[in-house]
Each structure stands twice: as structure tokens, then as C-alpha cells.
Design a protein around this motif. Sequence first.
Motif, short mmCIF file in Angstrom:
data_model
loop_
_atom_site.label_atom_id
_atom_site.label_comp_id
_atom_site.label_asym_id
_atom_site.label_seq_id
_atom_site.Cartn_x
_atom_site.Cartn_y
_atom_site.Cartn_z
N GLY A 1 3.27 -1.56 13.23
CA GLY A 1 4.50 -0.98 12.66
C GLY A 1 4.12 0.15 11.72
N ILE A 2 4.99 1.14 11.65
CA ILE A 2 4.73 2.33 10.84
C ILE A 2 5.90 2.57 9.91
N THR B 1 0.84 -1.21 0.00
CA THR B 1 0.00 0.00 0.00
C THR B 1 0.87 1.26 0.00
N ASN B 2 2.07 1.18 0.60
CA ASN B 2 2.95 2.36 0.57
C ASN B 2 3.42 2.65 -0.85
N GLU C 1 4.30 -7.70 -1.34
CA GLU C 1 5.63 -7.17 -1.04
C GLU C 1 5.54 -6.10 0.05
N GLY D 1 8.75 -3.17 5.54
CA GLY D 1 8.96 -2.63 6.87
C GLY D 1 10.14 -1.68 6.87
N PHE E 1 -2.76 -0.32 5.68
CA PHE E 1 -3.16 0.84 4.88
C PHE E 1 -2.11 1.94 4.92
C1 BTN Z 1 7.97 -1.70 10.53
O1 BTN Z 1 7.63 -1.89 11.68
O2 BTN Z 1 9.04 -2.14 10.08
C2 BTN Z 1 7.06 -0.94 9.61
C3 BTN Z 1 5.98 -1.81 9.04
C4 BTN Z 1 5.01 -1.07 8.16
C5 BTN Z 1 4.03 -2.00 7.48
C6 BTN Z 1 2.96 -1.27 6.75
S1 BTN Z 1 1.68 -2.33 6.19
C7 BTN Z 1 0.99 -1.07 5.23
C8 BTN Z 1 2.15 -0.30 4.61
N1 BTN Z 1 2.57 -0.89 3.37
C9 BTN Z 1 3.79 -1.42 3.44
O3 BTN Z 1 4.38 -2.00 2.52
N2 BTN Z 1 4.30 -1.23 4.67
C10 BTN Z 1 3.38 -0.49 5.50
#
Ligand code: BTN
Length: 258
Positions: free
Chosen positions: A126-127, A29-30, A54, A57, A73
Motif C-alpha cells: 500500500g502507498i 514513518t509518514n 499509528e 493508510g 518506510f
Molecule cells: C493504503 O494502502 O491504505 C496505504 C498504506 C500505506 C502504509 C505505509 S507504511 C509506511 C508509511 N507510514 C504510514 O503510516 N503509512 C505508510
Amino acid sequence: MFTKEELQAGLGTNIFGQKIYTYNSIDSTNSCAKVIASTGAVEGAIVITEYQTEGRGRQGRTWQSESGLNLLFSLVIRPSLDVNNVGLLPFFAATGVANAVEDHLKIKCECKWPNDVLLNGKKFCGILMESSCQNNQLEYAVIGIGLNVNQKEFGPDLEKKATSLSIESNKELDRKAIFQHVVRSLESVYADVQSGNFANILKAWKDRASIFGKEITLTQTGTKTEGKALLLREDGGLAISTSEGEKVFYSGDITIIG
Ligand code: BTN
């Protein structure tokens, strides 16, 4: 997958989620949100999916999430922000998530530097913040949120570190209600981002942090630094007192020693 109409009905926001793109499955989604942001997506646009092929993080890691159980999201924002303050945006997101989860489930969250939200010492959220800047100003940021809601099992490498809202509250949860609660909460904290008032956000974040005053190991691209976590700077940097003096970090992974 929820329809965008279902997600928007009763959402009650003015900016976030006025435009929602839903997918059963997508790479990330990113990645999608970055494409739509770079081609003019409005502030507050959200890309949401049931599954990522895919999912990404921090620090080049992958984000694994069982299909149809969690929330995955990404939110597009365009605040007027100097490039030096962009690193503060994950604190806004973590605070928004923690406020919503505490309110929804009446359980206390912990914020772990830099971007994780935990329950009972385990990570449920996670963000991943990604941004584009021009002339030292933020053009757009994508806030990617992976929130474990109803997943019950995690692989052997994650089971000691990961949890979900369902595990911690001992009940099956309504993902749409949690999505809406989180989005409303993010919009409410966003008022401080728009007015440049990050002090409120950092205070709320610090009130949920447990590392300060403790001995920690910070790992950044394979290099370990040990020392006492001193404070969170106004720019989001973590100050650590080490045997070589005080050092400040803006990325990395931390563990509390002992
Ligand atoms: C982390 O803790 O390493 C960050 C994880 C972030 C995951 C989210 S899921 C929605 C968005 N799309 C992605 O590919 N990654 C973030």
C-alpha cells in the motif's frame, strides 16, 4: 532493526537513501517524514521502522504490520511539480515497487487503482502519498510504502485481501535486499518524474492494471458508483461510464463486479 549503514552498503543510488533515519518503533514513518521534510530534510531522505504504533493508510484507515517482518518506510521527494500533477506521484511509487518485485522474484504484479500493488489478486503493498504545496507548486511529497515481505498470517478481516512476498514466492526473503531493490527501482523511475514525463509511468502502470473494460463499484466516502472502468486520464483520474454519463474520480476504493 537494520542500521542505516547496513541499508546503505551496496545501495548504489545517487539521491534516494543518502540519508536514512531508522527506528525500532515509531508512530508513523509518514508523520515523521513530514516533520523532517517541513524542517528541510534533503530530497531522498528515508524514514524506516520495524513497527508503527499509528500506521496510516488511505481514506483514514490504519495500516497493520507485524513487527520485524515487513518493510515500512517513507521517502521524501522534492520534484518541481505543478500542484495539478501531484496526484500522479503514487503511480510513480507503484511502478517503482512493481518493477523491483517483478525483477527480484520473477513474478508478475498487478496495479490496482489508485495506489495498491497486488500479487495473485491480493494486496502486498500500500502507498500513502502526502504532500505540501506553496504557490501552486509542490514543496515536498512523502511517499509512504508498506510492503508485506515475510508476514504469513493476516487477521480475519484481511486474510482474503492481503498477502506477502513470502507467501506468494513460497520462501523466506531477505528484507534488506528487497528494500535496496525497491529504492534503486524508485530512483530509476524518478528520472521520469523529474523530467515531467509521466506518460512512461502511466503506461507502465496501465500495462499492469486489470480493471479497464470491466464493471466496477467505486466507493468514495460511503457513496457507491457503479459503471464500466473506461480509462486512466493523463492526470491520474479514473474515468467511469455510469448510467448518468461519464464520471471521473481521483480517490476511492474499487472492486470488480462479479
Ligand atoms: C493504503 O494502502 O491504505 C496505504 C498504506 C500505506 C502504509 C505505509 S507504511 C509506511 C508509511 N507510514 C504510514 O503510516 N503509512 C505508510
